[in-house]
Design a protein around this motif. Sequence first.
Motif, mmCIF file in Angstrom:
data_model
loop_
_atom_site.group_PDB
_atom_site.id
_atom_site.type_symbol
_atom_site.label_atom_id
_atom_site.label_comp_id
_atom_site.label_asym_id
_atom_site.label_seq_id
_atom_site.Cartn_x
_atom_site.Cartn_y
_atom_site.Cartn_z
ATOM 1 N N LEU A 193 12.765 -16.992 0.747
ATOM 2 C CA LEU A 193 12.712 -18.510 0.383
ATOM 3 C C LEU A 193 11.207 -18.781 0.043
ATOM 4 O O LEU A 193 11.106 -19.585 -0.763
ATOM 5 C CB LEU A 193 13.384 -19.314 1.365
ATOM 6 N N THR A 194 10.535 -18.636 1.037
ATOM 7 C CA THR A 194 8.998 -18.970 1.003
ATOM 8 C C THR A 194 8.321 -18.364 -0.272
ATOM 9 O O THR A 194 7.707 -19.226 -1.040
ATOM 10 C CB THR A 194 8.497 -18.404 2.114
ATOM 11 N N ILE A 222 19.672 -6.878 1.687
ATOM 12 C CA ILE A 222 19.345 -7.831 0.662
ATOM 13 C C ILE A 222 18.172 -7.361 -0.232
ATOM 14 O O ILE A 222 16.939 -7.156 0.211
ATOM 15 C CB ILE A 222 18.678 -9.086 1.380
ATOM 16 N N SER A 223 18.638 -7.429 -1.222
ATOM 17 C CA SER A 223 17.313 -7.024 -2.485
ATOM 18 C C SER A 223 16.574 -8.419 -2.962
ATOM 19 O O SER A 223 17.475 -9.239 -3.179
ATOM 20 C CB SER A 223 18.039 -6.385 -3.637
ATOM 21 N N PRO A 224 15.456 -8.329 -2.956
ATOM 22 C CA PRO A 224 14.724 -9.609 -3.173
ATOM 23 C C PRO A 224 15.020 -10.105 -4.654
ATOM 24 O O PRO A 224 15.511 -11.425 -4.590
ATOM 25 C CB PRO A 224 13.005 -9.102 -3.153
ATOM 26 N N ASP A 247 21.954 -16.921 11.439
ATOM 27 C CA ASP A 247 22.100 -15.409 11.428
ATOM 28 C C ASP A 247 21.804 -15.031 12.908
ATOM 29 O O ASP A 247 20.777 -15.545 13.414
ATOM 30 C CB ASP A 247 21.421 -14.496 10.567
ATOM 31 N N ASP A 248 22.426 -14.353 13.699
ATOM 32 C CA ASP A 248 22.280 -13.880 14.965
ATOM 33 C C ASP A 248 21.214 -12.734 15.219
ATOM 34 O O ASP A 248 20.720 -12.801 16.182
ATOM 35 C CB ASP A 248 23.505 -13.364 15.659
ATOM 36 N N LEU A 302 13.754 -12.209 7.189
ATOM 37 C CA LEU A 302 13.642 -11.739 5.632
ATOM 38 C C LEU A 302 14.302 -12.713 4.871
ATOM 39 O O LEU A 302 13.532 -12.984 3.754
ATOM 40 C CB LEU A 302 14.855 -10.645 5.637
ATOM 41 N N ILE A 303 15.201 -13.625 5.031
ATOM 42 C CA ILE A 303 15.549 -14.554 4.158
ATOM 43 C C ILE A 303 14.499 -15.600 4.015
ATOM 44 O O ILE A 303 14.189 -16.131 2.898
ATOM 45 C CB ILE A 303 17.039 -15.362 4.722
#
Lengths: 141, 172
Positions: A28-29, A114-116, A15-16, A23-24
């Motif tokens: 993921l973590t 983005i909703s977790p 993502d730029d 956030l992603i």
Amino acid sequence: MSETKKEDMRVLVVDDNLVVRKLIEVNLTNMGFKTIDVAANSQEAQDKIEAAPYNIVFLDWNMPGKSGYALMQEYREDRKYDTVAFVMVTAESQERYVREAVKAGATSYITKPISPAIFQDKVERVLEWIDNRVNQSSQSG
Amino acid sequence: MAMKDIDKVRGEVATLVSQTVRETFQTMFGQNVQRHEAGWTGGEFSENAVYASIRLHQGDESVEFCFRFDFNLLLQAAELIFSKEYLDATPVHEELASEIANIVCSKVKAFLNEQGFETEMGFPFIPRPDENPLLSSGEMIHMHFYYPGPGGENDIGVSVNLFVDGKPVVRS
């Protein structure tokens, strides 16, 4: 539940925007992924994908230069990447974009903001998709 | 439809912008940002504002969205995902502002195209310091959102302005 171990998966986030990448990565973590690389544009993504394979690639649909959508189309034409999950990430929520992405080979589609909870649910489905693809691939090979 | 016809759906666009700004802060950062309807009596907007703009264009016509964010609101959001050490070394406020503007304008673009427009959206950009888009004439929408500021009082956290751009369209 997927048989795939998250800690063994290699993930690339493209993502730029620095905030979206982070956030992603945080999501993921929190899910247990350990190997998460990032790329700020398609060229950097290509360099990384071709240097070492990834199991999941999150791709921003719209980026300056080559779009994530175009990049996914290229890889989908190469059988070598059949078991790689490409997840399109975009603020475009119109149904026609979702259809277009799936038709072009996207494994999943995540809309911003983005909703977790939704993110985790979609990633679990992506892991199931990878299980199925790997099983199919091993049976046919 | 011509871009100036957005004026005919300005109420719907304003509602959509309001919903999306609130949803974005709530979903991504758990922050409660509310639209200020009238009679503002809260705190002042911080002098440390962060700007982000996006143009929607259709042919040679364009409109511009300009967002102004309170620095402290963005700092609160950034602290949820970045470590203090990282934030001390890396300014992320403009990236954050650009992403929120991108999300809001994508929803507006989708709405307009459902209404018969054929708009395309450019990438977010940070206006030059000598530009002051929030004071431009011909504005269609001007709204404020407030949030619980660091002092415990409501501060203005976000201002959004939509106006007919009039500048040459620069396609990315």
